[in-house]
Design an enzyme around this catalytic site. Structure first.
Site, PDB file in Angstrom:
ATOM      1  N   TYR A 437       0.811  -1.238   0.015  1.00 42.11           N
ATOM      2  CA  TYR A 437      -0.142  -0.127   0.017  1.00 42.11           C
ATOM      3  C   TYR A 437       0.703   1.410   0.160  1.00 42.11           C
ATOM      4  O   TYR A 437       2.068   1.283  -0.134  1.00 42.11           O
ATOM      5  CB  TYR A 437      -1.189  -0.138   0.889  1.00 42.11           C
ATOM      6  CG  TYR A 437      -0.789   0.047   2.677  1.00 42.11           C
ATOM      7  CD1 TYR A 437       0.469   0.110   3.223  1.00 42.11           C
ATOM      8  CD2 TYR A 437      -1.806  -0.331   3.321  1.00 42.11           C
ATOM      9  CE1 TYR A 437       0.589   0.193   4.389  1.00 42.11           C
ATOM     10  CE2 TYR A 437      -1.671  -0.525   4.877  1.00 42.11           C
ATOM     11  CZ  TYR A 437      -0.592  -0.143   5.275  1.00 42.11           C
ATOM     12  OH  TYR A 437      -0.226  -0.431   6.711  1.00 42.11           O
ATOM     13  N   GLU A 438       0.236   2.413  -0.065  1.00 35.85           N
ATOM     14  CA  GLU A 438       0.814   3.719  -0.471  1.00 35.85           C
ATOM     15  C   GLU A 438       1.929   3.807  -1.628  1.00 35.85           C
ATOM     16  O   GLU A 438       2.912   4.239  -1.616  1.00 35.85           O
ATOM     17  CB  GLU A 438       1.608   4.305   1.015  1.00 35.85           C
ATOM     18  CG  GLU A 438       0.619   4.741   2.028  1.00 35.85           C
ATOM     19  CD  GLU A 438      -0.278   5.924   1.619  1.00 35.85           C
ATOM     20  OE1 GLU A 438       0.072   6.744   0.713  1.00 35.85           O
ATOM     21  OE2 GLU A 438      -1.449   5.865   2.293  1.00 35.85           O
ATOM     22  N   GLY A 439       1.369   2.873  -2.485  1.00 33.93           N
ATOM     23  CA  GLY A 439       2.325   2.731  -3.727  1.00 33.93           C
ATOM     24  C   GLY A 439       3.066   1.597  -3.601  1.00 33.93           C
ATOM     25  O   GLY A 439       4.038   1.512  -2.761  1.00 33.93           O
TER      26      GLY A 439
END
Lengths: 573, 573
Positions: A437-439
């Site tokens: 997550y978050e890229g």
């Protein structure tokens, strides 16, 4: 069996190393942490984390978040812990004082974030995302929105979420479809579905402020047509009381591998007349706001990796010291398994990776403080570019090693590590989300070799110069491996700067890892130069056993790309 | 979303490469697999695995094995699948024809094992352990025990288990405490507790034959005082019907990270008068029997790693081909994520690791066949020593990459990979046990650098010679990385052969990985030499992107040991 102690000595050491001791003195850029405030705050944070967060970590997993009739019940003890969190003022640490924040340095917040994440990652991801939302509002929201929402969020009375993902739009936000219809009163109505919304619904706060990416009717296609909206769960009635349910709801939560206490929600906007929402920033500029703020969230997720790695290391070390199995050449009685060189190698790998990731994350946080607090604009901008360059490395490396370290922890426990009651498996399951997550970490690596290398000017050259100087001065046995690692990194960086795009993309992940080995290894060496035996041993182990991977990573990044590009045939069954 | 297809082309290719094509011809050592029998059997195995085993894989995890009132209920469909398994004769493949076995080659059994494990690892571990128990009885049991028990086990009508672990005796069997009391009638009575007993209790068979390590009253301490016993769940009544419950029971099953369909039992022996048991082999020689047989189980667990890696790869590739996200330089429409170089790199890593591990495992199995079937005793013994040398590499490398590949699979799925319904997370959870059981991978590495390097004579030198010849002849781009890897392996092997014990132990794990890279890479190159584009692409990717880690591993194995040994200080908080 699961417990967590905030490693205050290591945290303070890394923080002072990243900032430079003089930063905390009068006139220094972190003077507000001087006079013992840094130490006192971290002591309090440790106490809160150990007593209130770590204690409900197991039930968070065992019982998890529960969804029923549109509502989410958090695990036992979380509501009480959150109330204490608000009371302790922890939500406000780095927030803007104009809206009730304490305006304290990023470095302090980073250290605290590591502690929250180590104590209870599934809990701590809630304020992590609130802080990101606060950051977005601070940057782009109108004064009115800030007055109404930001202050409540800063205190933590209201939660906040980031609504990016849709079923067809994950890493590719250009495919966002949620619709926003402008209204005569200047507000908007949202229609559509978002998925994977962390803490999209819960019982910790009386209201939840959703930041939502959506598309206006006349928006250009792709990323240029995405706007950012604020849609609260409860909207104001005619007396300004937030009691009216907005037309948005949680349609369900996911059954996940880990961080099960954290509800991952499907959010439905506009079953009826549409969810009342307000524009944050300009129309069609939502993605820019989101990305500007996302660097911050990425560093925070990196710190989640560090915190989880630290927890796994503590747990495995405690077990390896007490579990007696097998003999050593020195004694005929069963020895603690830590006495066996192969187990020691694993424990050292866990320790050294954790320290290196922490050093990189804190260095990034300190750069963010310099960027905001340095008076000289040229130096401030230089610091900002350094933070930009380091952020993808901090996020990807720390979360990769977070999972690797947690998996080594399971291995040290052996058979009992595979049993859920032990807790080592939970740490590994929790750790596995952070590289996604978050890229995703692949996207971090791509961000590094495309945007960051191109747009941070001389930041890379300065970084290499700094690494080289440290490596050259390092005096412990095996420090030459760091000299080699820095040279490998420099060669590979030159290659990446002029490589054809496809080759740079194919080599991005090994390049990022190489960056982390060179940077992490030299930061540990910088710490070791202060002469403490423990830090010398950690730096030496990192250099000799981990940084030595640099030559292979350099070859993979520079020569392996062709094998990736041309390998179509390999994937046809 | 979860499915599995046996990769018959790849399996046949690897089997033929390992055995040599002439082995299947008349007069060859695998002539009983000639005339299409190899292909026909694998086709049937694939059909059975895909239709009967893969179909109940998800419920095996979702519902799991259930314990109540001393009994274990296996997941829905498993009883029926097991009945078909027995009917199909799969349990008997490699068993001794004197007791109803088919006496077919290990190589065929290895290929089938990969398929069962890929289809449903939690199910397949049941017959895997039965086969190990059969092997132990074939080697060491009296004719009477064989007649009574072995034939039933060979057909699969009765299950079997291996009872080694006790709470204080995991990797260290010298600490075994379960007691065996000799009886006047020549039988024994067992007293004590065993833990982590795979399929210690279940509803798949009418009887379960437990092989149990225990200590006689006058046994010498340590490993020299452990005997092996056979204790059936049901013992014969006066008419020879196995209807009388023995004094042994399952006291509970574990809640595990993965392979949840497989009951992991705590077994209590002798609540009352003691569990009736019979000695297998000689008194106090139990561990030798166990270890002789364990090589076989270790190869089988390696094949579990291969099967799981294959499943993960199939699943991730299918998703990466259909999921549209992001643009490529070539097109403006959303592309399948497999078109992105970083995703392709992950998919290629999964593919190449799986192929390399398969090649090593099949090579080991073919060596076992040569050892048993070669007429010339010198060549047979040479083949046995080669199998002994390769076994720890096959086990540790295949199970390490099993977990790495499964974790990459989760990464390719991204956020959805973290959701349990997708199935990628289950594969990763299942994969995580294999580096732990049947001797942790650290123990495999220690076995390699201590026993195996010392006791297999010239096997290592011949292995290196073979690798070097293949690497020198490889003609694809980047094959020089294989030449380097073999040279690194040779240098490091020389170091290991004369290193002080503590240094060899500290470097054992990177040394084993280096062995696997050199051996795996050259086996892939040997396959590529046949000219198929797909195999060339896989071999090239492995050489350029994975084998290049060799120099770092060599340094870690040779120079890193000192940093491990001297690093006491690093671990003191």
């Amino acid at each position: 069996m699961t417990t967590y102690r905030a490693p205050l000595d290591d945290i303070l050491f890394a923080a002072r190393l990243a900032a430079g001791a003089s930063a905390f003195e009068a006139g220094g850029i972190l003077a507000d942490l001087g006079d013992g405030l840094l130490e006192a705050t971290l002591n309090e944070a440790a106490k809160f984390a150990e007593e209130r967060l770590a204690s409900c970590y197991r039930d968070g997993d065992r019982i998890g978040a529960i969804f029923a009739d549109g509502a989410v019940t958090t695990p036992p003890g979380w509501k009480e812990a959150y109330a204490e969190w608000v009371k302790g003022g922890w939500n406000a640490l780095k927030a803007d004082p104009a809206y009730g924040g304490l305006g304290l340095p990023r470095l302090l917040n980073a250290a605290c974030t590591e502690i929250w994440q180590g104590a209870n990652a599934a809990f701590a991801i809630c304020p992590l995302l609130s802080q990101s939302a606060m950051e977005a509002l601070e940057r782009a929201a109108s004064e009115e929105l800030k007055k109404t929402y930001l202050a409540k969020m800063v205190r933590g009375e209201w939660g906040a979420t980031m609504n990016l993902t849709e079923p067809q739009a994950g890493s590719d936000l250009a495919l966002t479809r949620v619709k926003a219809r402008p209204q005569a009163d200047g507000s908007y109505r949202l229609f559509g579905q978002k998925i994977f919304i962390t803490y999209g619904e819960h019982d910790l706060t009386e209201n939840i402020v959703h930041l939502v990416l959506a598309r206006l009717p006349d928006a250009p296609p792709g990323t240029q047509g995405i706007s950012l909206f604020l849609a609260p769960k409860f909207i104001a009635d005619s007396q300004g009381r937030f009691t009216r349910r907005n037309d948005l709801r949680c349609a369900g939560i996911e059954h996940k591998l880990g961080i099960r206490g954290s509800p991952t929600c499907t959010m439905a906007y506009g079953d009826g007349d549409g969810a009342v929402a307000y524009l944050v920033g300009e129309e069609n500029k939502g993605l820019a706001t989101m990305f500007a703020m996302m660097n911050d969230a990425r560093l925070a997720v990196g710190l989640q990796g560090v915190g989880i790695a630290e927890r796994a290391t503590q747990q495995a070390l405690a077990y390896a010291r007490e579990r007696l199995q097998g003999r050593t050449p020195e004694s005929d009685a069963p020895a603690p398994i830590l006495a066996h060189p192969d187990v020691k190698r694993m424990a050292l790998t866990m320790t050294a990776q954790t320290h290196a990731a922490r050093a990189i994350c804190y260095e990034t946080a300190a750069s963010l403080d310099r960027a905001r607090r340095q008076r000289d604009p040229a130096r401030a901008s230089e610091a900002q570019r350094r933070a930009d360059l380091l952020t993808p490395v901090a996020k990807a490396f720390s979360t990769d090693i977070g999972h690797e370290v947690a998996s080594l922890g399971v291995q040290i426990f052996g058979g009992i590590g595979y049993i859920e009651e032990t807790g080592a498996a939970q740490v590994m399951r929790d750790a596995r989300i952070a590289p996604i997550y978050e890229g995703t970490n692949g996207i971090q690596a791509i961000d590094l070799v495309t945007r960051k290398l191109q747009r941070t000017g001389s930041a890379l050259a300065r970084e290499i110069e700094d690494m080289r100087a440290i490596a050259a001065e390092a005096r412990f046995d095996g420090a030459s491996a760091l000299v080699d690692a820095v040279a490998d990194f420099e060669r590979t960086s030159r290659f990446m700067l002029k490589a054809a795009p496809a080759l740079a993309l194919a080599g991005a992940t090994p390049y990022l890892r190489l960056f982390a080995l060179a940077r992490g290894g030299t930061l540990l060496a910088k710490g070791a130069a202060q002469g403490e035996a423990r830090r010398i041993a950690i730096a030496r182990f990192f250099a000799r056993n981990l940084a030595v991977a640099s030559s292979g990573l350099a070859r993979e990044a520079m020569e392996g790309g062709a094998a990736v590009i041309e390998a179509e045939a390999a994937l046809h069954a």
